[in-house]
Structure formats: structure tokens, C-alpha cells
Design a protein around this motif. Structure first.
Motif, PDB file in Angstrom:
ATOM      1  N   LYS A  37       0.831  -1.195   0.000  1.00 13.05           N
ATOM      2  CA  LYS A  37       0.000   0.000   0.000  1.00 13.05           C
ATOM      3  C   LYS A  37       0.879   1.263   0.000  1.00 13.05           C
ATOM      4  CE  LYS A  37      -4.081  -2.054   0.493  1.00 13.05           C
ATOM      5  NZ  LYS A  37      -5.213  -1.879  -0.447  1.00 13.05           N
ATOM      6  N   PRO A  38       0.313   2.414  -0.352  1.00 14.97           N
ATOM      7  CA  PRO A  38       1.066   3.667  -0.234  1.00 14.97           C
ATOM      8  C   PRO A  38       1.650   3.819   1.163  1.00 14.97           C
ATOM      9  CG  PRO A  38      -0.965   4.040  -1.436  1.00 14.97           C
ATOM     10  CD  PRO A  38      -1.031   2.619  -0.936  1.00 14.97           C
ATOM     11  N   GLY A  39       2.894   4.236   1.210  1.00 22.27           N
ATOM     12  CA  GLY A  39       3.622   4.325   2.464  1.00 22.27           C
ATOM     13  C   GLY A  39       4.530   3.139   2.720  1.00 22.27           C
ATOM     14  N   ALA A  40       4.405   2.088   1.898  1.00 23.87           N
ATOM     15  CA  ALA A  40       5.260   0.913   2.075  1.00 23.87           C
ATOM     16  C   ALA A  40       6.705   1.251   1.750  1.00 23.87           C
ATOM     17  CB  ALA A  40       4.778  -0.220   1.167  1.00 23.87           C
ATOM     18  N   ARG A  41       7.612   0.642   2.504  1.00 19.66           N
ATOM     19  CA  ARG A  41       9.046   0.755   2.196  1.00 19.66           C
ATOM     20  C   ARG A  41       9.445  -0.481   1.400  1.00 19.66           C
ATOM     21  NH1 ARG A  41      13.009   2.264   6.947  1.00 19.66           N
ATOM     22  NH2 ARG A  41      12.074   4.290   6.474  1.00 19.66           N
ATOM     23  N   VAL A  42       9.994  -0.252   0.213  1.00 19.34           N
ATOM     24  CA  VAL A  42      10.313  -1.332  -0.718  1.00 19.34           C
ATOM     25  C   VAL A  42      11.824  -1.351  -0.945  1.00 19.34           C
ATOM     26  CG1 VAL A  42       9.958  -2.236  -3.037  1.00 19.34           C
ATOM     27  CG2 VAL A  42       8.061  -1.132  -1.827  1.00 19.34           C
ATOM     28  N   ALA A  43      12.441  -2.504  -0.693  1.00 20.01           N
ATOM     29  CA  ALA A  43      13.888  -2.654  -0.851  1.00 20.01           C
ATOM     30  C   ALA A  43      14.229  -2.915  -2.313  1.00 20.01           C
ATOM     31  CB  ALA A  43      14.400  -3.792   0.017  1.00 20.01           C
ATOM     32  N   ALA A  44      15.208  -2.192  -2.826  1.00 19.96           N
ATOM     33  CA  ALA A  44      15.696  -2.375  -4.193  1.00 19.96           C
ATOM     34  C   ALA A  44      16.951  -3.236  -4.158  1.00 19.96           C
ATOM     35  CB  ALA A  44      15.999  -1.022  -4.828  1.00 19.96           C
ATOM     36  N   LEU A  45      16.933  -4.373  -4.892  1.00 22.75           N
ATOM     37  CA  LEU A  45      18.015  -5.346  -4.836  1.00 22.75           C
ATOM     38  C   LEU A  45      18.718  -5.497  -6.178  1.00 22.75           C
ATOM     39  CD1 LEU A  45      15.310  -6.702  -3.193  1.00 22.75           C
ATOM     40  CD2 LEU A  45      17.141  -8.200  -2.444  1.00 22.75           C
ATOM     41  N   SER A  46      20.025  -5.670  -6.127  1.00 26.11           N
ATOM     42  CA  SER A  46      20.829  -6.058  -7.289  1.00 26.11           C
ATOM     43  C   SER A  46      21.226  -7.517  -7.101  1.00 26.11           C
ATOM     44  CB  SER A  46      22.080  -5.176  -7.412  1.00 26.11           C
ATOM     45  OG  SER A  46      21.747  -3.830  -7.660  1.00 26.11           O
ATOM     46  N   LEU A  47      20.358  -8.422  -7.511  1.00 27.99           N
ATOM     47  CA  LEU A  47      20.610  -9.841  -7.301  1.00 27.99           C
ATOM     48  C   LEU A  47      21.404 -10.472  -8.429  1.00 27.99           C
ATOM     49  CD1 LEU A  47      17.150 -10.765  -5.837  1.00 27.99           C
ATOM     50  CD2 LEU A  47      19.326 -10.719  -4.620  1.00 27.99           C
TER      51      LEU A  47
END
Length: 344
Positions: free
Chosen positions: A12-22
Motif C-alpha cells: 500500500k502507499p507508504g510501504a518501504r520497498v527494498a531495491a536489490l541487485s541480485l
């Protein structure tokens, strides 16, 4: 449906989303593009996108340290302040991360993950589906989420329906326009929209009866790398599934795709499917596309599956814009109505 999957919490809006370089650490060479993706995710979805500890350490470090890439995945899953995960970009060596991944960590901390291409190995198939957690085949941070000139409305709607809105059935639809035009990811061109051409709709190759099954699949070339490893899905995961296949910018010849399908037939996979979704093949001429469809129908006939519903030319993977598909989600194909519906 012979298997079931945990649906992770919505982003939902406000979520913290981790960006990964896998896979590739290429992101450090296009940081303006990365920042555009972060901004556009905040604007369209209300997400706060944050890098994992090793995601921005560069291509050399990440190539030499597959353990660090696995550590980033575990960090994002175990961190209570992180609500979901998104792949920054694909690559070609996520298979090297497999020995370092912990299946139990994913089972204990089910979170939504969004990505495609090389993410097929480390997340969409090996870990999330084997762990019994739904995953999301869709745009990466540097691709459609950071699209020059702003996110395509087709992408925005697809992500919202699959990942953000309260779960309810929805129809997949063809994109009204599409492109595979290469445009450099430079700051000067970030606000310049790529040229598109009108969408030509889907092609129903065969099948007349409705069918339903859970979605499973990804990038065909990456599946080939995964095939035969300990990460290859167990037979029961394929049984009754709707297979999703897309091809990359490597542009494999139509015959090669046919050979991969013959491998699936030899394993008994094709014989047990409920349906098949084929992406618009990137880089193909009209003649190559015709040859591809001929190969697909030939192999299915060899496998005794002339009844299998097959939808081709779908907006998946390596052309833009692309759909977001909940892998593990129940999906219904209705050939006579021309409908593909994600039902659960």
C-alpha cells in the motif's frame, strides 16, 4: 490446482520497498535512472524505495560476491521496516547465488517481490515458488518503473491491480501501444518519451475450452540455466499450471524455443499444463514470429496437447510496457471469449 501459495501483504502507499541487485551491479553506471525510478515509484504508488546494503556497490563487487547478493535478500526479508522487494535490473548470473539462499528465511518472512528476466532464477521460481509464496513477474526498477517521460499508464494499472489494490479478480488486457526501441539511459533523455507503435492485440494459437491453473514461469533463457539444478521446481508445482514464457534481448531463434519446449515435454511438464502464455518476442521479425508459433504448435502436437489453450503476443518481459503477473495466482483462460482472468 495441486499446490497453493501464500499471498504476501499488499504494498500500500507508504510501504518501504527494498531495491536489490541480485544479478548485475550495472545500476551504479546509471544512477540518474535509478533515482528516476525511486521518484516515479513514490509518485505513482506512494512507495519509499531504499537500496539494500550491497545493491549499489558496483558490478565488480557484486560479480565477485554472490554471497553479498544473497545477504541482501535475507536482510530485506528479515528487516521489519521493509514491506516488499523490487529487482533493480536483471543480468545473467543469478544462478550463482543459489547455493547461498535460505529457503526457510523466505518461508518465515513472506513479502512481495517484483521483477523479471534473471530474477526468474533467484526469486520468482527457485525461492518464492518453492517456498510457497506468491511472486510478481513484472517491471524492474530501471526498466518500466523508471520509464523515460514517466511510467506508462498500462504499467501503473498493472502494478496497482496485482500488488497494491485489495485482491479481487481482474482481466489481463493487451497494451494499446508498445515499444522495444533502445534509448540511452542518460539524464538528458530521462524526460524524453520513447516512440511507440500501436498494439496489435493477442494471438490465440489454439484451444477452445476454458482452463484454469496457477501461473508459473518467466524468461525462457533463464529457465534453461535453471533446468537441472536443485532449484528446478518439483513436478507437482508444474502440474495444472498456466506456464508463462518470455524471451530476452538475446533473441533466441524460434527453433531454440521449440527445443526448450521439447525438453519440457520430455519431463512431462507440457502434458500436465492447463494453459500457456507467450510474450511478444523481442527483436523478432514477422517471419520469425510466424516460425515461433509454428514451432510451439508442432511441439504441443508431439506432446499430445493440441487441446492446450495458448495465448501469444502478450505484453510480458522484454518489451514495454509489460503486465504484472502474480506467479502462483490462479488464472482462467477462455479462448472463445478471448479472456485471461486472474481469479485468485
Amino acid at each position: 490446482m495441486s499446490v497453493s501459495f501464500i499471498r504476501p501483504p499488499r504494498l500500500k502507499p507508504g510501504a518501504r520497498v527494498a531495491a536489490l541487485s541480485l544479478s548485475s551491479g550495472f545500476v551504479t553506471e546509471v544512477m540518474a535512472r535509478y533515482q528516476a525510478g525511486v521518484r516515479q515509484c513514490a509518485k505513482e504508488f506512494g512507495w519509499e524505495v531504499v537500496p539494500t546494503p550491497n545493491a549499489l556497490r558496483g558490478p565488480d563487487f557484486l560479480y565477485e560476491n554472490p554471497q553479498a547478493r544473497a545477504d541482501d535478500l535475507h536482510w530485506a526479508l528479515e528487516n521489519p521496516d521493509v514491506h516488499g522487494l523490487v529487482s533493480i535490473i536483471g543480468g545473467d548470473d543469478s544462478v550463482r547465488v543459489l547455493p547461498h539462499l535460505e529457503l526457510e528465511t523466505i518461508r518465515r518472512h513472506p513479502k512481495a517481490f517484483l521483477g523479471y528476466s534473471d530474477s526468474t532464477v533467484t526469486l520468482l521460481l527457485l525461492q518464492f515458488l518453492r517456498a510457497g509464496v506468491m511472486a510478481y513477474h513484472g517491471p524492474a526498477l530501471l526498466t518500466d518503473l523508471a520509464e523515460s517521460g514517466g511510467m506508462n499508464p498500462f504499467v501503473v494499472e498493472g502494478v496497482r491491480r496485482a500488488l497494491i489494490n485489495d485482491p479481487e479478480p481482474f482481466d489481463l488486457m493487451p497494451a494499446p501501444e508498445w515499444t522495444e526501441l533502445h534509448q540511452p539511459w542518460t539524464p538528458e533523455l530521462q524526460d524524453t518519451r520513447r516512440s511507440h507503435q500501436p498494439g496489435e492485440g493477442w494471438t490465440w494459437l489454439q484451444g477452445t475450452e476454458p482452463a484454469e491453473g496457477h501461473l508459473i514461469g518467466g524468461c525462457a533463457e533463464v529457465l534453461d540455466m535453471l533446468n537441472g539444478t536443485p532449484g528446478w521446481p518439483d513436478p507437482e508445482v508444474w502440474r495444472g499450471a498456466v506456464m508463462v514464457l518470455e524471451t530476452s534481448e538475446d533473441v533466441p531463434p524460434p527453433a531454440q524455443v521449440g527445443y526448450w519446449l521439447r525438453n519440457y515435454a520430455a519431463q512431462g511438464i507440457l502434458q500436465g499444463l492447463s494453459g500457456l502464455l507467450l510474450a511478444r518476442p523481442r527483436g523478432y521479425t514477422m517471419g520469425q514470429k510466424h516460425d515461433l508459433y509454428t514451432w510451439v504448435k508442432r511441439v504441443l502436437k508431439e506432446a499430445g496437447r493440441e487441446d492446450l489453450p495458448v495465448v501469444a503476443n502478450m505484453d510480458l518481459g522484454h518489451t514495454s510496457p509489460q503486465l504484472t503477473l502474480p506467479l502462483g495466482g490462479l488464472t482462467r483462460l477462455d479462448p472463445l471469449a478471448g479472456r485471461v482472468t486472474v481469479t485468485a
